[in-house]
Motif scaffolding. Structure first.
Motif, PDB file in Angstrom:
ATOM      1  N   THR A 209      -5.063  -8.538  -7.512  1.00 54.14           N
ATOM      2  CA  THR A 209      -4.496  -7.199  -7.298  1.00 54.14           C
ATOM      3  C   THR A 209      -4.686  -6.229  -8.461  1.00 54.14           C
ATOM      4  OG1 THR A 209      -2.332  -7.940  -8.134  1.00 54.14           O
ATOM      5  CG2 THR A 209      -2.723  -8.123  -5.759  1.00 54.14           C
TER       6      THR A 209
ATOM      7  N   HIS B  77      -4.293 -10.268   1.384  1.00 53.43           N
ATOM      8  CA  HIS B  77      -4.687  -9.139   0.537  1.00 53.43           C
ATOM      9  C   HIS B  77      -5.189  -7.975   1.395  1.00 53.43           C
ATOM     10  CE1 HIS B  77      -7.807  -7.441  -2.474  1.00 53.43           C
ATOM     11  NE2 HIS B  77      -6.634  -6.882  -2.716  1.00 53.43           N
TER      12      HIS B  77
ATOM     13  N   ASP C 222      -6.778  -3.181  -7.686  1.00 58.42           N
ATOM     14  CA  ASP C 222      -6.158  -2.312  -6.680  1.00 58.42           C
ATOM     15  C   ASP C 222      -4.988  -1.530  -7.270  1.00 58.42           C
ATOM     16  OD1 ASP C 222      -7.778  -3.197  -4.445  1.00 58.42           O
ATOM     17  OD2 ASP C 222      -6.685  -5.085  -4.573  1.00 58.42           O
TER      18      ASP C 222
ATOM     19  N   ARG D 120      -4.597   1.732  -4.968  1.00 60.10           N
ATOM     20  CA  ARG D 120      -4.652   1.244  -3.587  1.00 60.10           C
ATOM     21  C   ARG D 120      -3.428   0.406  -3.235  1.00 60.10           C
ATOM     22  NH1 ARG D 120     -10.111   0.622  -5.346  1.00 60.10           N
ATOM     23  NH2 ARG D 120      -9.640  -1.516  -5.999  1.00 60.10           N
ATOM     24  N   LEU D 121      -2.805  -0.186  -4.242  1.00 59.04           N
ATOM     25  CA  LEU D 121      -1.572  -0.942  -4.076  1.00 59.04           C
ATOM     26  C   LEU D 121      -0.566  -0.505  -5.131  1.00 59.04           C
ATOM     27  CD1 LEU D 121      -2.916  -4.586  -3.468  1.00 59.04           C
ATOM     28  CD2 LEU D 121      -1.913  -3.065  -1.752  1.00 59.04           C
TER      29      LEU D 121
ATOM     30  N   ALA E  25      -2.337  -6.303   3.242  1.00 57.39           N
ATOM     31  CA  ALA E  25      -1.551  -5.432   2.361  1.00 57.39           C
ATOM     32  C   ALA E  25      -2.269  -4.103   2.134  1.00 57.39           C
ATOM     33  CB  ALA E  25      -1.286  -6.133   1.039  1.00 57.39           C
ATOM     34  N   LEU E  26      -3.570  -4.156   1.909  1.00 57.06           N
ATOM     35  CA  LEU E  26      -4.345  -2.931   1.698  1.00 57.06           C
ATOM     36  C   LEU E  26      -4.313  -2.036   2.936  1.00 57.06           C
ATOM     37  CD1 LEU E  26      -7.477  -4.355  -0.166  1.00 57.06           C
ATOM     38  CD2 LEU E  26      -5.764  -2.797  -1.119  1.00 57.06           C
ATOM     39  N   ASP E  27      -4.229  -2.639   4.123  1.00 57.72           N
ATOM     40  CA  ASP E  27      -4.186  -1.871   5.363  1.00 57.72           C
ATOM     41  C   ASP E  27      -2.788  -1.365   5.703  1.00 57.72           C
ATOM     42  OD1 ASP E  27      -6.856  -1.923   5.937  1.00 57.72           O
ATOM     43  OD2 ASP E  27      -6.770  -3.747   7.144  1.00 57.72           O
ATOM     44  N   GLY E  28      -1.824  -1.614   4.823  1.00 58.55           N
ATOM     45  CA  GLY E  28      -0.478  -1.084   5.042  1.00 58.55           C
ATOM     46  C   GLY E  28       0.349  -1.873   6.027  1.00 58.55           C
TER      47      GLY E  28
ATOM     48  N   TYR F 152       2.130   2.208   3.438  1.00 60.18           N
ATOM     49  CA  TYR F 152       3.264   1.439   3.964  1.00 60.18           C
ATOM     50  C   TYR F 152       4.574   1.942   3.363  1.00 60.18           C
ATOM     51  CZ  TYR F 152       6.743  -2.121   4.662  1.00 60.18           C
ATOM     52  OH  TYR F 152       7.924  -2.754   4.997  1.00 60.18           O
TER      53      TYR F 152
ATOM     54  N   ALA G 167       0.843  -1.192   0.000  1.00 64.35           N
ATOM     55  CA  ALA G 167       0.000   0.000   0.000  1.00 64.35           C
ATOM     56  C   ALA G 167       0.881   1.246   0.000  1.00 64.35           C
ATOM     57  CB  ALA G 167      -0.912  -0.003   1.226  1.00 64.35           C
TER      58      ALA G 167
END
Length: 296
Positions: free
Chosen positions: A244, A227, A247, A252-253, A230-233, A171, A168
């Motif tokens: 993905t 997944h 995203d 988003r990613l 990862a989206l939440d960092g 991150y 993300a």
């Protein structure tokens, strides 16, 4: 009463979950369908079905008998077709295991198109993420991504899926952007716990293949959780492109290491080494492979 005929009737009742629907398919009266099932139960000395006015369910003995009965009838149909040089219409329930990330629009469309061609086949699909025992658990086949499938099973390649390392933007803003594969040792990694090589990834670049080891902050056998993490960092994750692409397009990613290619595996249809492969399994595997439905 013909026991083999009764077995076919019993199978239809279970797969259609109804005495009435089974009678319509087999062109028998509901009373005759019931007599066939009762004949089997008397012959075996055991109850196969729990019956109520609204619901049917298999007993424990019924479950075992149904799986064995289904396999035997499939094999018998194949033998008769081989000897008689006739075509067996694929029918019945196809039990399939696949990774979690097969829960996507591409795969569901594949199932829908297959059923348009073979409407008498139904599906029972396990997307738990675990590696099932095909024989002991009664699965017809599994779809698995691997570089080296088990030699104990027949494995037919049907396509390939690209995997990417993604993170993300939040991150990367916090932890920095890795530029080379070896930089991963300094980052929070989110890892699939069933990776064949453990916590290790192989990259192909201008200097050849490079292997990188890492220590994950999260391990799981379910790609949906990876997944979401990862989206939440939470860190950097290795995920299939099917999961993905949207995203990445929406920002988003972020995809990492465009100059390196991850050494990935092919998608295999794996099944047990039975001499006679049922028509539903054979046609489904051919459909996936010949049509290139899962990528090539």
């Amino acid at each position: 009463m013909d026991t083999l005929r009764s077995m076919r009737v019993f199978r239809a009742v279970v797969e259609l979950d109804s005495f009435v629907r089974a009678s319509e398919r087999l062109d028998l009266s509901p009373a005759m369908v019931s007599k066939h099932v009762m004949h089997l139960e008397r012959h075996l000395g055991a109850r196969l079905l729990n019956r109520s006015s609204r619901h049917l369910s298999l007993t424990e003995i019924g479950k075992v008998y149904f799986e064995q009965c289904r396999e035997m009838l499939d094999n018998l149909d194949e033998v008769e077709a081989t000897v008689g040089r006739t075509t067996v219409v694929p029918r019945g329930m196809l039990r399939l295991s696949a990774p979690v990330w097969f829960a996507n629009a591409i795969f569901t469309r594949t199932l829908a198109v297959y059923r348009e061609r073979f409407p008498e086949v139904t599906f029972d699909i396990d997307l738990s993420g675990r590696v099932v025992n095909l024989v002991e658990e009664g699965f017809d086949l599994a779809l698995r991504v691997s570089q080296a499938p088990s030699p104990a099973l027949i494995a037919r390649p049907i396509g390939s899926i690209e995997f990417h390392l993604v993170a993300a933007p939040a991150y990367l803003a916090r932890a920095g952007h890795p530029h080379l594969p070896q930089d991963l040792a300094q980052h929070a990694m989110i890892s699939y716990s069933l990776l064949a090589n453990g916590n290790e990834l192989a990259f192909d670049g201008a200097q050849g293949r490079e292997t990188v080891k890492f220590s994950p902050v999260l391990q799981c056998n379910n790609e949906s959780l990876l997944h979401a993490a990862a989206l939440d960092g939470m860190g950097i994750a290795l995920l299939p492109s099917w999961q993905t692409d949207a995203d990445l397009a929406a920002g988003r990613l972020v995809r990492l290491f465009d100059d390196f290619k991850l050494a990935g595996g092919k998608v295999y249809a794996v099944y047990t080494s039975r001499r006679y492969l049922s028509s539903k399994v054979r046609t489904f595997i051919d459909f996936l492979a010949d049509e290139g439905r899962l990528g090539a």
